[in-house]
Design a protein around this motif. Sequence first.
Motif, PDB file in Angstrom:
ATOM      1  N   TRP A 292       0.862  -1.184   0.000  1.00 38.11           N
ATOM      2  CA  TRP A 292       0.000   0.000   0.000  1.00 38.11           C
ATOM      3  C   TRP A 292       0.895   1.230   0.000  1.00 38.11           C
ATOM      4  CZ3 TRP A 292       1.216   2.898   4.199  1.00 38.11           C
ATOM      5  CH2 TRP A 292       1.622   2.254   5.377  1.00 38.11           C
ATOM      6  N   LEU A 293       0.377   2.315  -0.551  1.00 39.42           N
ATOM      7  CA  LEU A 293       1.157   3.546  -0.698  1.00 39.42           C
ATOM      8  C   LEU A 293       0.254   4.738  -0.390  1.00 39.42           C
ATOM      9  CD1 LEU A 293       3.589   4.418  -3.600  1.00 39.42           C
ATOM     10  CD2 LEU A 293       1.792   6.024  -2.958  1.00 39.42           C
ATOM     11  N   LEU A 294       0.742   5.619   0.466  1.00 37.46           N
ATOM     12  CA  LEU A 294       0.025   6.839   0.829  1.00 37.46           C
ATOM     13  C   LEU A 294       0.771   8.045   0.288  1.00 37.46           C
ATOM     14  CD1 LEU A 294      -0.665   5.990   4.589  1.00 37.46           C
ATOM     15  CD2 LEU A 294      -2.174   5.562   2.632  1.00 37.46           C
ATOM     16  N   VAL A 295       0.035   9.001  -0.271  1.00 38.09           N
ATOM     17  CA  VAL A 295       0.662  10.216  -0.780  1.00 38.09           C
ATOM     18  C   VAL A 295       0.237  11.407   0.068  1.00 38.09           C
ATOM     19  CG1 VAL A 295       0.831   9.346  -3.131  1.00 38.09           C
ATOM     20  CG2 VAL A 295      -1.207  10.625  -2.438  1.00 38.09           C
ATOM     21  N   ARG A 296       1.023  12.442   0.016  1.00 42.37           N
ATOM     22  CA  ARG A 296       0.727  13.636   0.785  1.00 42.37           C
ATOM     23  C   ARG A 296      -0.538  14.298   0.246  1.00 42.37           C
ATOM     24  NH1 ARG A 296       6.991  15.932   1.272  1.00 42.37           N
ATOM     25  NH2 ARG A 296       7.830  13.978   2.124  1.00 42.37           N
ATOM     26  N   GLY A 297      -1.445  14.612   1.155  1.00 41.36           N
ATOM     27  CA  GLY A 297      -2.717  15.186   0.759  1.00 41.36           C
ATOM     28  C   GLY A 297      -3.881  14.227   0.872  1.00 41.36           C
ATOM     29  N   GLY A 298      -3.601  12.963   1.222  1.00 40.24           N
ATOM     30  CA  GLY A 298      -4.705  12.058   1.525  1.00 40.24           C
ATOM     31  C   GLY A 298      -4.968  10.949   0.535  1.00 40.24           C
ATOM     32  N   GLY A 299      -4.137  10.744  -0.486  1.00 36.52           N
ATOM     33  CA  GLY A 299      -4.377   9.686  -1.453  1.00 36.52           C
ATOM     34  C   GLY A 299      -3.882   8.331  -0.992  1.00 36.52           C
ATOM     35  N   LEU A 300      -4.574   7.265  -1.424  1.00 36.06           N
ATOM     36  CA  LEU A 300      -4.204   5.894  -1.069  1.00 36.06           C
ATOM     37  C   LEU A 300      -4.147   5.056  -2.340  1.00 36.06           C
ATOM     38  CD1 LEU A 300      -5.577   3.853   1.933  1.00 36.06           C
ATOM     39  CD2 LEU A 300      -5.273   2.779  -0.282  1.00 36.06           C
ATOM     40  N   TYR A 301      -3.057   4.302  -2.484  1.00 36.30           N
ATOM     41  CA  TYR A 301      -2.853   3.456  -3.657  1.00 36.30           C
ATOM     42  C   TYR A 301      -2.520   2.036  -3.207  1.00 36.30           C
ATOM     43  CZ  TYR A 301      -2.438   7.797  -6.377  1.00 36.30           C
ATOM     44  OH  TYR A 301      -2.673   9.013  -6.973  1.00 36.30           O
ATOM     45  N   LEU A 302      -2.903   1.070  -4.049  1.00 40.44           N
ATOM     46  CA  LEU A 302      -2.565  -0.332  -3.816  1.00 40.44           C
ATOM     47  C   LEU A 302      -1.796  -0.864  -5.014  1.00 40.44           C
ATOM     48  CD1 LEU A 302      -5.929  -1.717  -2.364  1.00 40.44           C
ATOM     49  CD2 LEU A 302      -3.945  -0.860  -1.103  1.00 40.44           C
ATOM     50  N   SER A 303      -0.783  -1.668  -4.739  1.00 38.90           N
ATOM     51  CA  SER A 303      -0.008  -2.244  -5.833  1.00 38.90           C
ATOM     52  C   SER A 303      -0.826  -3.294  -6.563  1.00 38.90           C
ATOM     53  CB  SER A 303       1.286  -2.865  -5.300  1.00 38.90           C
ATOM     54  OG  SER A 303       0.995  -3.966  -4.458  1.00 38.90           O
ATOM     55  N   LYS A 304      -0.516  -3.474  -7.837  1.00 38.53           N
ATOM     56  CA  LYS A 304      -1.179  -4.503  -8.627  1.00 38.53           C
ATOM     57  C   LYS A 304      -0.536  -5.840  -8.323  1.00 38.53           C
ATOM     58  CE  LYS A 304      -2.386  -1.349 -12.408  1.00 38.53           C
ATOM     59  NZ  LYS A 304      -2.261  -1.062 -13.863  1.00 38.53           N
ATOM     60  N   GLY A 305      -1.293  -6.762  -7.812  1.00 39.27           N
ATOM     61  CA  GLY A 305      -0.758  -8.056  -7.459  1.00 39.27           C
ATOM     62  C   GLY A 305       0.011  -8.004  -6.155  1.00 39.27           C
ATOM     63  N   THR A 306       0.807  -9.022  -5.923  1.00 39.45           N
ATOM     64  CA  THR A 306       1.588  -9.107  -4.700  1.00 39.45           C
ATOM     65  C   THR A 306       3.073  -8.931  -5.015  1.00 39.45           C
ATOM     66  OG1 THR A 306       1.773 -11.517  -4.895  1.00 39.45           O
ATOM     67  CG2 THR A 306      -0.094 -10.649  -3.639  1.00 39.45           C
ATOM     68  N   GLY A 307       3.869  -8.793  -3.959  1.00 42.10           N
ATOM     69  CA  GLY A 307       5.298  -8.629  -4.152  1.00 42.10           C
ATOM     70  C   GLY A 307       5.669  -7.190  -4.451  1.00 42.10           C
ATOM     71  N   ILE A 308       6.925  -6.972  -4.829  1.00 42.58           N
ATOM     72  CA  ILE A 308       7.462  -5.639  -5.083  1.00 42.58           C
ATOM     73  C   ILE A 308       7.205  -5.246  -6.531  1.00 42.58           C
ATOM     74  CG2 ILE A 308       9.569  -4.259  -5.142  1.00 42.58           C
ATOM     75  CD1 ILE A 308      10.630  -6.063  -2.886  1.00 42.58           C
ATOM     76  N   THR A 309       6.650  -4.062  -6.715  1.00 45.64           N
ATOM     77  CA  THR A 309       6.309  -3.582  -8.041  1.00 45.64           C
ATOM     78  C   THR A 309       6.295  -2.060  -8.049  1.00 45.64           C
ATOM     79  OG1 THR A 309       4.626  -3.622  -9.792  1.00 45.64           O
ATOM     80  CG2 THR A 309       3.854  -3.668  -7.518  1.00 45.64           C
ATOM     81  N   GLU A 310       6.252  -1.478  -9.241  1.00 43.69           N
ATOM     82  CA  GLU A 310       6.112  -0.033  -9.381  1.00 43.69           C
ATOM     83  C   GLU A 310       4.760   0.340  -9.971  1.00 43.69           C
ATOM     84  OE1 GLU A 310       9.395   1.604 -11.514  1.00 43.69           O
ATOM     85  OE2 GLU A 310      10.906   0.920 -10.081  1.00 43.69           O
ATOM     86  N   GLU A 311       3.848  -0.634 -10.073  1.00 46.42           N
ATOM     87  CA  GLU A 311       2.520  -0.390 -10.636  1.00 46.42           C
ATOM     88  C   GLU A 311       1.493  -0.331  -9.501  1.00 46.42           C
ATOM     89  OE1 GLU A 311       1.522  -3.168 -13.654  1.00 46.42           O
ATOM     90  OE2 GLU A 311       3.333  -2.786 -14.833  1.00 46.42           O
ATOM     91  N   PHE A 312       0.807   0.818  -9.432  1.00 45.25           N
ATOM     92  CA  PHE A 312      -0.166   1.048  -8.361  1.00 45.25           C
ATOM     93  C   PHE A 312      -1.467   1.601  -8.935  1.00 45.25           C
ATOM     94  CE2 PHE A 312       3.820   0.933  -6.148  1.00 45.25           C
ATOM     95  CZ  PHE A 312       3.533   0.467  -4.873  1.00 45.25           C
ATOM     96  N   GLU A 313      -2.552   1.331  -8.246  1.00 41.13           N
ATOM     97  CA  GLU A 313      -3.867   1.855  -8.605  1.00 41.13           C
ATOM     98  C   GLU A 313      -4.416   2.658  -7.434  1.00 41.13           C
ATOM     99  OE1 GLU A 313      -5.665  -1.451 -11.705  1.00 41.13           O
ATOM    100  OE2 GLU A 313      -6.052  -1.695  -9.551  1.00 41.13           O
ATOM    101  N   GLU A 314      -5.005   3.818  -7.723  1.00 39.24           N
ATOM    102  CA  GLU A 314      -5.566   4.654  -6.665  1.00 39.24           C
ATOM    103  C   GLU A 314      -6.913   4.116  -6.216  1.00 39.24           C
ATOM    104  OE1 GLU A 314      -6.342   9.363  -5.520  1.00 39.24           O
ATOM    105  OE2 GLU A 314      -5.991   8.777  -7.619  1.00 39.24           O
TER     106      GLU A 314
END
Length: 392
Positions: A292-314
């Motif tokens: 999971w990834l949080l950005v400044r200002g309140g956004g939340l993203y989840l990675s596509k699939g499992t493991g380490i990746t650079e692809e995220f969906e809001e």
Amino acid sequence: MATLQFTFTDSATLYKPSLSQLPSKSIHSRTRSFVVKASSELSRTRRQFIAETTAISVLVPSQLVKAEETLSEWERVYLPIDPGVVLLDIAFVPEDPNHGFLLGTRQTLLETKDGGNTWAPRSIPSAEDEDFNYRFNSISFKGKEGWIVGKPAILLYTSDAGESWERIPLSAELPGDMVYIKATADKGAEMVTDEGAIYVTANRGYNWKAAVQESVSATLNRTVSSGISGASYYTGTFNTVNRSPDGRYVAVSSRGNFYLTWEPGQAYWQPHNRAVARRIQNMGWRADGGLWLLVRGGGLYLSKGTGITEEFEEVPVQSRGFGILDVGYRSTDEAWAAGGSGVLLRTNNGGKSWIRDKAADNIAANLYAVKFIDDKKGFVLGNDGVLLRYLG
């Protein structure tokens, strides 16, 4: 308090018959009798109304309070500490689930023996002998063995479930400040600094072995030409670092312009470009192994699939414009997110959708960390000594 609105009608009018309906010879006596009856009925009706509305005004607040309490799955636990303390970490002794410790700034160390319902201050003589005001950053237990790290550099160890704490000497050449520690085995632990150093010990801290061959700064100097955006502006420290149950790490650069990962066996941290426009606030691991990834200002993203990746969906969230600071998973499906000004969000589908819990709306504090000890015990840690306990 609920407001009840009533429309009043003159009771005397309801009971007053037409004079033409009464015989003329008895009109005066009967009219007098009616007036007495109407007055009696009016008095009784008003007394009844007052009694009923008084009962309602007493019952409604308690019913509302009960309803509000059942709406949330969290309750606030009040602590015997100064208001300005920021709570940073919490852990419980595995062999005694009711026995735990809570850490924070201003050398805060609290202990509970009833599962987190009440807390009492603990002192560590070896830390109080100096003039430093330690910030205790991280705590971890395995069996009865426990570890605490803090800033300025301090390492504490217990072998008796926290009844006593021993201070372990540290090298003055330790790169960076210790921000995280994980108890891994008998007399073993894994320690991380904010400069990316990872050390492991197998003899209760007397010797430490580096798991990473170079600092993050050195790694970035080698990889700037590889296209990592913001690497040339790296200030040399992490903003956040989180560990997965299987020993993988994800860390956010101090400026939030990229992130790094490390897995056991790798010699270096691996830098990654952020896949979102806004700077990263925090990152961590989902229960299914994804990110999971949080950005400044309140956004939340989840990675596509499992493991380490650079692809995220809001994922859309109702953060009311306040930043989200941390996410904690209670199970594969249920997770909680917390943030500024008492923001508290819940998902029941692994993070695909989130709803706001109003439990902390009236708490004037930022909620920095969500910690689930197991599926029945969880806590939210904030500033100004705010601690929320999961009710389930």
